[in-house]
Design a protein around this motif. Structure first.
Motif, PDB file in Angstrom:
ATOM      1  N   LEU A 171      37.271   4.411  13.891  1.00 46.10           N
ATOM      2  CA  LEU A 171      37.216   4.861  15.279  1.00 46.10           C
ATOM      3  C   LEU A 171      37.025   3.678  16.219  1.00 46.10           C
ATOM      4  CD1 LEU A 171      37.047   7.235  17.331  1.00 46.10           C
ATOM      5  CD2 LEU A 171      34.575   7.220  16.957  1.00 46.10           C
ATOM      6  N   LEU A 172      36.141   2.778  15.854  1.00 46.53           N
ATOM      7  CA  LEU A 172      35.883   1.610  16.694  1.00 46.53           C
ATOM      8  C   LEU A 172      37.106   0.694  16.762  1.00 46.53           C
ATOM      9  CD1 LEU A 172      32.254   0.757  15.536  1.00 46.53           C
ATOM     10  CD2 LEU A 172      32.923   1.668  17.765  1.00 46.53           C
ATOM     11  N   ALA A 173      37.811   0.561  15.647  1.00 44.35           N
ATOM     12  CA  ALA A 173      38.987  -0.309  15.606  1.00 44.35           C
ATOM     13  C   ALA A 173      40.104   0.207  16.493  1.00 44.35           C
ATOM     14  CB  ALA A 173      39.482  -0.456  14.171  1.00 44.35           C
ATOM     15  N   GLY A 174      40.162   1.526  16.676  1.00 41.89           N
ATOM     16  CA  GLY A 174      41.250   2.112  17.447  1.00 41.89           C
ATOM     17  C   GLY A 174      40.905   2.451  18.879  1.00 41.89           C
ATOM     18  N   SER A 175      39.747   2.013  19.362  1.00 49.92           N
ATOM     19  CA  SER A 175      39.336   2.349  20.722  1.00 49.92           C
ATOM     20  C   SER A 175      39.101   1.078  21.534  1.00 49.92           C
ATOM     21  CB  SER A 175      38.064   3.200  20.694  1.00 49.92           C
ATOM     22  OG  SER A 175      37.007   2.505  20.058  1.00 49.92           O
TER      23      SER A 175
ATOM     24  N   ASP B  51      32.479  -2.901  26.467  1.00 44.45           N
ATOM     25  CA  ASP B  51      32.895  -2.296  27.735  1.00 44.45           C
ATOM     26  C   ASP B  51      32.497  -0.828  27.788  1.00 44.45           C
ATOM     27  OD1 ASP B  51      34.019  -4.714  28.442  1.00 44.45           O
ATOM     28  OD2 ASP B  51      36.044  -4.142  27.824  1.00 44.45           O
ATOM     29  N   LEU B  52      32.689  -0.134  26.656  1.00 42.35           N
ATOM     30  CA  LEU B  52      32.332   1.285  26.588  1.00 42.35           C
ATOM     31  C   LEU B  52      30.838   1.476  26.808  1.00 42.35           C
ATOM     32  CD1 LEU B  52      33.165   4.248  25.864  1.00 42.35           C
ATOM     33  CD2 LEU B  52      32.632   3.666  23.484  1.00 42.35           C
TER      34      LEU B  52
ATOM     35  N   VAL C  36      25.642   5.598  23.497  1.00 43.99           N
ATOM     36  CA  VAL C  36      26.720   6.239  22.748  1.00 43.99           C
ATOM     37  C   VAL C  36      26.153   6.777  21.436  1.00 43.99           C
ATOM     38  CG1 VAL C  36      28.957   5.936  21.620  1.00 43.99           C
ATOM     39  CG2 VAL C  36      28.441   4.683  23.733  1.00 43.99           C
ATOM     40  N   VAL C  37      26.397   8.060  21.174  1.00 42.11           N
ATOM     41  CA  VAL C  37      25.944   8.721  19.953  1.00 42.11           C
ATOM     42  C   VAL C  37      27.151   8.982  19.057  1.00 42.11           C
ATOM     43  CG1 VAL C  37      24.778  10.733  18.972  1.00 42.11           C
ATOM     44  CG2 VAL C  37      24.035   9.820  21.189  1.00 42.11           C
TER      45      VAL C  37
ATOM     46  N   VAL D 111      25.862  -6.265  34.266  1.00 43.01           N
ATOM     47  CA  VAL D 111      27.257  -5.851  34.458  1.00 43.01           C
ATOM     48  C   VAL D 111      27.407  -4.950  35.679  1.00 43.01           C
ATOM     49  CG1 VAL D 111      29.229  -4.627  33.454  1.00 43.01           C
ATOM     50  CG2 VAL D 111      27.773  -6.058  32.001  1.00 43.01           C
ATOM     51  N   SER D 112      26.633  -3.876  35.737  1.00 43.59           N
ATOM     52  CA  SER D 112      26.790  -2.906  36.825  1.00 43.59           C
ATOM     53  C   SER D 112      26.116  -3.349  38.114  1.00 43.59           C
ATOM     54  CB  SER D 112      26.216  -1.550  36.395  1.00 43.59           C
ATOM     55  OG  SER D 112      24.792  -1.609  36.313  1.00 43.59           O
TER      56      SER D 112
END
Length: 312
Positions: A27-31, A36-37, A44-45, A212-213
């Motif tokens: 999942l991590l490899a394809g997102s 950034d997320l 993130v859960v 960042v924000s």
């Protein structure tokens, strides 16, 4: 547009039934880039992946680029290896109030990783709070009072005494290593005749800006260092007997003046009230931005085993 007050962690679930550590890694490899997320979502859960404890190393390698030791930690926990620790080992009936890890120190982790190895019998959620919302929830009088910052004091014994020893706190028996840490952090410190260590921080801010924000967030542990908010009755009684300068840990305003009990209880209560509970099932993971988000623990019954790691 979502109201900021409705903030809650992002939940990710398996795609195409791919579970376990391999499913998380795919999942991590394809997102998008996880950094950034996380900067956008704050927490993130990873739910229902059923990651086995023996396989979490591969997941941590992706989520925590540089795992850190728990140096200058104040809570009791057990180091399991590979800079992986048990979560705070306080009695299960106690609530652990909201806090950002190591916010009282001059070095703090950017990310925290949580892994549920054993589902709680009941309760045991990890509440998480948006630091900007926590700040906004505080009365203006309290925010103004903390604007100049605070100072933390710790009395660390040499192996026998109240609270944690300096060896536990810094994970070393080497005084020179401890002294290098304290010098880098600009602490006032001294070794006591009995082998213990007394240390007072320079002025620490009560709030910081997220890198960042740019959002201003509540970022301190005044309520954890102040006797008014201690959740243990024995600890509260101790604070009534000993002067503040002899307690294992204490806190004042920047000018050395005492922080009113009412302010500390207000901070403690608003943090828990503003928080969102993350319930645990075995194999679940969570990563939080440690500057943007505070965390704690709800009381629980039965078994509960949650492991933690941190990184810069």
């Amino acid at each position: 547009m979502t109201d900021p007050k409705d903030w809650k962690p992002l939940e990710l679930r398996p795609e195409d039934g791919r579970t376990g550590a391999e499913g998380v890694c795919e999942l991590l490899a394809g997102s998008e880039d996880f950094g950034d997320l996380l900067a956008r979502e704050k927490a993130v859960v990873f739910r229902d992946f059923e990651v086995a404890e023996q396989d979490i190393e591969s997941v941590m390698d992706l989520l925590l680029p540089n795992r850190l030791e728990y140096l200058h930690g104040t809570s009791p926990r057990t180091k399991l290896g590979g800079n992986l620790y048990t979560s705070t080992e306080y009695p299960q009936h106690m609530t652990i109030a909201m806090h950002n890890e190591l916010s009282y120190s001059h070095r703090w982790p950017e990310r925290l990783f949580f892994y549920c190895a054993t589902t709680p019998g009941s309760g045991g959620a990890t509440p998480v709070v948006d630091g900007a919302l926590w700040l906004a929830s505080l009365d203006e009088e309290v925010r103004d009072a903390f604007a100049a910052g605070i100072r933390y004091t710790q009395n660390l014994h040499d192996g026998f005494g109240l609270g944690r020893s300096w060896r536990q706190t810094f994970e070393t028996d080497d005084r020179e290593t401890v002294e290098s840490f304290l010098t880098a952090g600009e602490f006032d410190w001294a070794w006591n005749p009995d082998g213990g260590l007394r240390m007072t921080s320079p002025i620490r801010p009560a709030t910081v800006r997220h890198p960042v924000s740019g959002a201003e967030v509540w970022f301190n542990q005044a309520d954890h260092f102040h006797p008014a908010a201690l959740g243990d009755e024995t600890a509260r009684e101790l604070a009534q007997i000993l002067p503040p300068e002899e307690l294992p840990q204490s806190v004042t305003f920047a000018d050395g003046s005492p922080i009113p009990d009412a302010y500390v209880l207000h901070i403690h209560d608003r943090g828990l009230e503003t928080a969102v509970d993350v319930d645990w099932r075995r194999g679940d993971l969570m990563v939080v931005d440690n500057v943007a988000v505070g965390h704690g623990r709800r009381p629980f019954a039965g078994d509960r085993r949650v492991l933690v790691a941190m990184s810069d």
